[in-house]
Design an enzyme around this catalytic site. Structure first.
Site, PDB file in Angstrom:
ATOM      1  N   ASN A 145      -8.387   5.007  -2.410  1.00 59.24           N
ATOM      2  CA  ASN A 145      -7.652   3.675  -1.997  1.00 59.24           C
ATOM      3  C   ASN A 145      -7.240   2.849  -3.013  1.00 59.24           C
ATOM      4  O   ASN A 145      -6.664   3.121  -4.287  1.00 59.24           O
ATOM      5  CB  ASN A 145      -8.735   3.010  -1.197  1.00 59.24           C
ATOM      6  CG  ASN A 145      -8.538   2.133   0.487  1.00 59.24           C
ATOM      7  OD1 ASN A 145      -6.912   1.540  -0.029  1.00 59.24           O
ATOM      8  ND2 ASN A 145      -9.159   1.430   0.891  1.00 59.24           N
ATOM      9  N   HIS A 200      -2.177   1.291   7.014  1.00 60.60           N
ATOM     10  CA  HIS A 200      -2.262   1.672   5.617  1.00 60.60           C
ATOM     11  C   HIS A 200      -2.347   2.472   5.359  1.00 60.60           C
ATOM     12  O   HIS A 200      -1.502   3.431   6.081  1.00 60.60           O
ATOM     13  CB  HIS A 200      -4.393   0.941   5.480  1.00 60.60           C
ATOM     14  CG  HIS A 200      -4.396   0.802   4.247  1.00 60.60           C
ATOM     15  ND1 HIS A 200      -3.615   0.165   3.055  1.00 60.60           N
ATOM     16  CD2 HIS A 200      -5.427   1.547   3.676  1.00 60.60           C
ATOM     17  CE1 HIS A 200      -3.993   0.244   1.902  1.00 60.60           C
ATOM     18  NE2 HIS A 200      -5.337   0.722   2.440  1.00 60.60           N
ATOM     19  N   CYS A 260       0.615  -1.199  -0.445  1.00 61.59           N
ATOM     20  CA  CYS A 260       0.139  -0.051  -0.031  1.00 61.59           C
ATOM     21  C   CYS A 260       0.733   1.003   0.129  1.00 61.59           C
ATOM     22  O   CYS A 260       0.638   2.168  -0.900  1.00 61.59           O
ATOM     23  CB  CYS A 260      -0.593  -0.123   1.156  1.00 61.59           C
ATOM     24  SG  CYS A 260      -0.237  -0.271   2.616  1.00 61.59           S
TER      25      CYS A 260
END
Ligand SMILES: *[C@@H]1O[C@H](CO)[C@@H](O)[C@H](O)[C@H]1NC(C)=O
Ligand SMILES: *[C@@H]1O[C@H](CO)[C@@H](O)[C@H](O)[C@H]1NC(C)=O
Ligand SMILES: *[C@@H]1O[C@H](CO)[C@@H](O)[C@H](O)[C@H]1NC(C)=O
Length: 467
Positions: free
Chosen positions: A429, A407, A257
């Site tokens: 995202n 994240h 990520c």
């Protein structure tokens, strides 16, 4: 930059990516086991420095012979001074390491660890180079004073195990939708095949639930004035009808990520800088395989990737190393041109200096920013609305509050709900465009929801003639 009053960053846990939409999670997700706080690092350091005049291919994992020493005093909040009195800057990077910039030289190293033991008074061998990137050498650091040795506390995995099957269950979705109406949850069939073990890996084996990140820097009058001067709603996907944000991607079963978040920021900023005449999509696989500033599918940080790696080594296009989501030998085509960025920094200037106003200002002036925040697993079920984690889920469905992972995402703008006045960030995202609002979500703004306003980073594209 030095004027903020900040809370001292006291950090406790390693960082983990949330991995979604992949059938199997074989990788335990973690950054280095180092767990060194601001207070551990603050103080006086001796850096033992190897011979210079290398280029960036210097291999600092090999042993090197120190040829000189330099002494640095690292003081509150971000002032570094060398033995000659030259004043510069320093910041920790989460709990993983620290960077010092004094007298035209940068020094970055991870904090030392052996197995799961951190030696916070020492560094791993690190990289030093002049700010122009011409003269590289290796170094390692030792702090004066007592040894700071920490054993990693064992992860509370049993708790995760007990409740993990509830993530994405209809029971969970219903409970979320019943106890609040700020956001709507839905069941994603993609997760049906997840075993408990998948969710454990998903959660990355993090340990204590007590997360102690720096609080955002307090909003001063100056910060409030900045916010007043900015629009109530702003979105880089629609600035006078024009979209400056690259498409949503899917990180799959790799804790990458941080690479996707970094590339997302970088791609949008090139579009903004060139009025959409350059629309690169950069290669996260190059980061996963080739960066020594991160740990492949096991994690990393935007400050070091969208920032430092993009400055020191540059980014390549996706086609130079297409995404596989797997660790491996560096396969990037060496003939591919590299795209450089500079001026990387934490929003607010250093780790601990961030807040809502400075984030909004950075987004508005410079483009999307990369955010490292804490994810509770109810985010998995997000469908629409303004997300916030509701602690009463714990009571209602046994949702384990310790199931927090870290994240990385990209904040592309902000907004305000017309009917309620509720403020939110607009966030890209990397879980594919079939999740949430076409791959995006909104999260509460102004109260550091999920530590969203404590750890944001940016860097600036150097205009390329190569595309
Ligand atoms: C650097 O040296 C180490 C130790 O000799 C070796 O394992 C590693 O592959 C080298 N890295 C590169 C990029 O050559
Ligand atoms: C990291 O260090 C902090 C403070 O020194 C401690 O509270 C925390 O439990 C540690 N975390 C891990 C994973 O060991
Ligand atoms: C930017 O691109 C838009 C759309 O192509 C164009 O209308 C506008 O004139 C350009 N702006 C500048 C400053 O070139």
């Amino acid at each position: 930059m030095f004027g903020h009053h900040i809370m001292l960053p006291t950090l406790s846990r390693a960082t983990f990516c949330v991995l979604l939409f992949a059938g199997l999670f074989n990788n335990a997700v973690a950054d280095t086991p180092a767990n060194c706080t601001y207070e551990d690092i603050r103080g006086t350091w001796i850096f033992s420095i190897g011979s210079g005049n290398n280029d960036r291919t210097v291999n600092c994992s090999k042993s090197f012979t120190p040829v000189r020493q330099s002494k640095f005093q690292l003081t509150y909040p971000d002032v570094a001074v060398d033995e000659f009195g030259n004043q510069g800057f320093w910041t920790i990077i989460y709990n993983q390491g620290f960077e010092v910039v004094v007298a035209g030289r940068k020094y970055f190293a991870f904090s030392k660890y052996v197995g799961k033991t951190s030696y916070c008074h020492e560094t791993m061998p690190g990289w030093s180079h002049d700010v122009l990137g011409r003269d590289w050498s290796c170094y390692s650091g030792k702090k004066l004073g007592e040894a700071i040795i920490k054993e990693q506390t064992p992860a509370q995995r049993d708790n995760s195990l007990r409740f993990s099957h509830r993530v994405n269950s209809n029971e969970m979705v219903e409970a979320i939708n019943k106890i609040q109406n700020s956001w709507e949850a839905t069941h994603y069939p993609q997760f049906d095949s997840f075993s408990e073990e998948d969710f454990i890996n998903l959660a990355g084996g993090h340990s204590s639930g007590v997360h102690s990140r720096p609080k955002p820097a307090p909003l001063t009058e100056e910060h409030k004035a900045i916010m007043q001067s900015l629009p109530k709603d702003f979105d880089w996907r629609n600035v006078d009808g024009i979209n400056y944000v690259s498409p949503v991607r899917n990180q799959g079963g790799c804790g990458s990520c941080y690479a996707f978040g970094s590339m997302g920021m970088a791609e949008a900023r090139v579009r903004i800088q060139t009025n959409n005449t350059q629309t690169p999509v950069f290669s996260p696989q190059d980061i996963v395989e080739c960066s020594e500033y991160s740990q492949g599918c096991a994690g990393g940080f935007p400050y070091l990737i969208g920032g430092k790696y993009a400055e020191d080594f540059g980014l390549v296009l996706e086609k130079c190393n297409p995404y596989t989501g797997k660790n491996g030998k560096c396969q990037t085509d060496p003939k591919c041109p590299r795209h450089y960025f500079t001026g990387y920094r934490y929003i607010g200037g250093y780790y601990g200096g961030c807040n809502e106003a400075l984030m909004m200002q950075a987004i508005h002036q410079n483009g999307p920013i990369a955010i490292n925040f804490e994810v509770y697993r109810d985010l998995v079920s997000y469908k629409s609305g303004v997300y916030h984690h509701n602690p009463s889920l714990t009571a209602n469905v046994g949702f384990n509050p310790f199931e927090i992972t870290n994240h990385v995402v990209v904040a592309v703008g902000w907004g305000t709900v017309k009917t309620t006045g509720q403020k939110y960030w607009i966030v890209k995202n990397s879980w594919g465009d079939g999740w949430g609002l076409d791959g995006y979500f909104w999260i509460e703004r102004g109260n550091d929801e999920c530590s969203f306003e404590s750890l944001a980073a940016e860097s600036f594209p150097i205009l390329s003639t190569l595309s």
